[in-house]
Design a protein around this motif. Structure first.
Motif, mmCIF file in Angstrom:
data_model
loop_
_atom_site.group_PDB
_atom_site.id
_atom_site.type_symbol
_atom_site.label_atom_id
_atom_site.label_comp_id
_atom_site.label_asym_id
_atom_site.label_seq_id
_atom_site.Cartn_x
_atom_site.Cartn_y
_atom_site.Cartn_z
ATOM 1 N N UNK A 220 0.855 -1.189 0.000
ATOM 2 C CA UNK A 220 0.000 0.000 0.000
ATOM 3 C C UNK A 220 0.887 1.234 0.000
ATOM 4 N N UNK A 221 0.592 2.158 -0.910
ATOM 5 C CA UNK A 221 1.381 3.380 -1.008
ATOM 6 C C UNK A 221 0.470 4.566 -1.336
ATOM 7 N N UNK A 222 0.912 5.783 -0.998
ATOM 8 C CA UNK A 222 0.114 6.959 -1.346
ATOM 9 C C UNK A 222 0.285 7.320 -2.822
ATOM 10 N N UNK A 223 -0.836 7.471 -3.514
ATOM 11 C CA UNK A 223 -0.812 7.951 -4.898
ATOM 12 C C UNK A 223 -1.746 9.146 -5.021
ATOM 13 N N UNK A 224 -1.323 10.102 -5.808
ATOM 14 C CA UNK A 224 -2.043 11.356 -5.894
ATOM 15 C C UNK A 224 -3.241 11.256 -6.831
ATOM 16 N N UNK A 225 -4.363 11.835 -6.387
ATOM 17 C CA UNK A 225 -5.549 11.958 -7.229
ATOM 18 C C UNK A 225 -6.031 13.398 -7.173
ATOM 19 N N UNK A 226 -6.489 13.888 -8.312
ATOM 20 C CA UNK A 226 -6.827 15.294 -8.455
ATOM 21 C C UNK A 226 -8.329 15.481 -8.603
ATOM 22 N N UNK A 227 -8.856 16.500 -7.924
ATOM 23 C CA UNK A 227 -10.274 16.835 -8.017
ATOM 24 C C UNK A 227 -10.414 18.291 -8.436
ATOM 25 N N UNK B 272 3.163 7.533 -9.987
ATOM 26 C CA UNK B 272 4.073 6.911 -9.020
ATOM 27 C C UNK B 272 3.579 7.105 -7.594
ATOM 28 N N UNK B 273 4.192 6.382 -6.660
ATOM 29 C CA UNK B 273 3.994 6.693 -5.247
ATOM 30 C C UNK B 273 4.538 8.091 -4.986
ATOM 31 N N UNK B 274 3.901 8.804 -4.056
ATOM 32 C CA UNK B 274 4.362 10.149 -3.720
ATOM 33 C C UNK B 274 4.703 10.205 -2.239
ATOM 34 N N UNK B 275 5.339 11.288 -1.845
ATOM 35 C CA UNK B 275 5.665 11.475 -0.439
ATOM 36 C C UNK B 275 4.379 11.646 0.362
ATOM 37 N N UNK B 276 4.393 11.190 1.597
ATOM 38 C CA UNK B 276 3.180 11.234 2.431
ATOM 39 C C UNK B 276 2.668 12.657 2.644
#
Length: 405
Positions: free
Chosen positions: A240-247, A288-292
Motif C-alpha cells: 500500500x502506497x500513497x498515490x495522488x488523485x486530483x479533483x 508513481x507513489x508520492x511522499x506522504x
C-alpha cells in the motif's frame, strides 16, 4: 503532522488499539461499540485530529453498485442501505441527520468491443444481485442524456438506483462522536513502535510518541496511505502506497438541464454533477507513489487532460470556469487495487483495514462492520469478506475486480 500537543491515554492497556482515527478507524470503533457482544476497551490513536491531510478530508463521497465482483457489489449494497437508513442504524438518535443518497448513477462509456463486452458481463452479475444497472446502446444513452457527444462510443452501463453521491463526512463525524459517547477513547498522539512477543506471533504493546507503552489485545491498522509505515512496526510489509488523485470543481456557462451522471470517460477522466457546480477528477498519466506530505497540485492536468476531455464529451462544457481544486491521496494497493482486511498470517492479532484504492468511503460501513465482527467473533457474520483477507497477498493470489477507477 499538524503541530498539536499529544495526549496520553487514560489507561495502560486496551483490548483494541486502532492506529488511525479517520474514516476506517472510526468505522471499526463505532461498529465495535455498537455490537452488544463486544464489551472491551478501545483506544483510537490519531496523529492529526484535524484530519487536514487525511484521505477522508479529500474524498468525493461517491457510491456505486457497478463492480464486477459479487463481494464488492454486496459491500456497496450495504453502504446504500446504511446511508439511506442512517438515523435508524445510529440507534434512532434524533440528533442524527437523515442522509440522502443522490442517485444520478455512474455512466461507464465503452469505445471498443472488448470493454463493451466487459461492461455487459459486469451488468449481468450486478443484475443477478438486484442492482439496477442497464447495459445501453449509444442511442439509448443519447435519448436520456442528449448533451453527450458519443460518436466514438459504442455502449455504456448506467444505474440510477442507489448509486451516486452521499455526504460521507457527516457519516464520519457521527461515527466518531457516537463512538466517543459510548466510551471509545480517542487521543491525539502517534504510534511510533510496536513490541511483539518472543515468538513474534502477537503484538503485545505499542509505544506512543509521548512515551507511553500501551498493552493491547488486538491492533487494527487503519492508517490510510500510511498503512505500510504502521505495519512495518510489527515487522510486516504490505503493498500500500500513497498515490495522488486530483479533483476539480467547475462552473458551466450553460448548465445542463438535468443531473450529469458520474461519467467515466475512456480517457480515465470522470465528471459529475456537484450541487450547482460540477466535479471532475482523474489519475495522472504517470502515477508513481508520492511522499506522504506531498499534496502539490499539477495544474497542467486540468489544462491538458481534464478540460479538453470534458469539452469533447459534453460540447455544452466548452465554456467552463474552474472554481476550486485539490490533490488528495489514494491508499493504493499495488497488488490488486482492492481492500486488505483481516489478520496477518503470522502476527495473529494484527488486523488490516487497508488499501482501498479509492473505494474507501463507500465501503466503510460493510468493512467496518465486518472487521468488528472479526474482532468480536473471530469470523465475518454479515457479509463474507474473507476474499479481501491479507492471506491472499501472502499466497500471491489477486482479487480480480475489473471496475477500478
Amino acid at each position: 503532522m499538524t503541530n498539536m500537543a499529544t495526549q496520553a491515554p487514560l489507561k495502560s492497556a486496551y483490548d483494541v488499539v486502532i492506529v488511525g482515527g479517520a474514516m476506517y478507524g472510526s468505522s471499526v470503533a463505532w461498529f465495535l461499540s455498537d455490537n452488544p457482544d463486544f464489551n472491551g476497551s478501545i483506544l483510537v490513536v490519531e496523529r492529526d485530529p484535524s484530519y487536514e491531510f487525511a484521505s477522508t478530508s479529500h474524498t468525493n463521497s461517491c457510491m456505486r453498485q457497478q463492480f464486477s465482483s459479487e463481494t464488492n457489489i454486496r459491500v456497496s449494497q450495504f453502504a446504500a442501505e446504511f446511508v439511506k437508513n442512517f438515523r435508524h442504524f445510529m440507534g434512532d438518535d434524533e440528533r442524527v441527520p437523515a442522509l440522502k443518497l443522490h442517485s444520478f448513477g455512474y455512466m461507464y462509456l465503452a469505445d471498443n468491443e472488448a470493454f463493451a463486452h466487459t461492461l455487459k458481463e459486469s451488468q449481468q452479475v450486478q443484475q443477478r444481485l438486484g442492482a439496477g444497472t442497464r447495459h445501453m446502446t449509444r442511442e439509448q444513452v443519447l435519448k436520456e442524456y442528449p448533451f453527450y457527444f458519443l460518436d466514438d462510443i459504442i455502449a455504456a452501463n448506467h444505474n440510477l438506483i442507489d448509486e451516486g453521491y452521499f455526504d460521507g463526512n457527516t457519516l464520519f463525524d457521527w461515527w466518531k462522536r457516537s463512538a466517543r459517547e459510548r466510551g471509545v477513547e480517542y487521543v491525539s498522539n502517534e504510534v511510533v513502535s510496536m513490541q511483539r512477543n518472543a515468538s513474534g506471533t502477537r503484538v503485545e504493546s505499542v509505544t506512543l510518541k509521548s512515551g507511553e507503552a500501551i498493552s493491547c489485545g488486538t491492533v487494527v491498522n487503519a492508517s490510510g496511505p500510511r498503512a505500510v509505515l504502521t505495519s512495518r512496526m510489527a515487522g510486516i510489509d504490505i503493498p500500500v502506497e500513497p498515490r495522488k488523485r486530483y479533483t476539480f470543481i467547475f462552473d458551466a456557462e450553460q448548465p445542463l438541464d438535468r443531473d450529469l451522471p458520474l461519467t467515466i470517460d475512456p480517457s480515465g477522466v470522470h465528471f459529475r454533477t456537484d450541487g450547482q457546480y460540477y466535479m471532475a477528477g482523474c489519475p495522472p498519466d504517470e502515477d508513481p507513489a508520492v511522499d506522504y506530505d506531498d499534496f502539490v497540485q499539477d495544474h497542467a492536468i486540468w489544462q491538458e487532460k481534464v478540460w479538453p476531455t470534458i469539452a469533447h464529451r459534453v460540447p455544452q462544457f466548452e465554456a467552463i470556469k474552474l472554481i476550486n481544486s485539490w490533490a488528495g491521496h489514494y491508499a493504493y494497493n499495488t497488488f490488486d487495487q482492492n481492500a486488505i482486511l483481516g489478520p496477518h498470517t503470522q502476527v495473529e492479532n494484527f488486523i488490516f483495514v487497508n488499501g482501498f484504492s479509492g473505494h474507501g468511503f463507500q465501503q466503510s460501513p460493510a468493512m467496518g462492520r465486518g472487521t468488528a465482527e472479526l474482532i468480536t467473533y473471530g469470523e465475518y457474520r454479515s457479509i463474507d469478506l474473507s476474499p479481501f483477507n491479507y492471506e491472499r497477498v501472502a499466497r500471491n493470489e489477486r482479487f480480480i475486480e475489473r471496475a477500478v477507477i
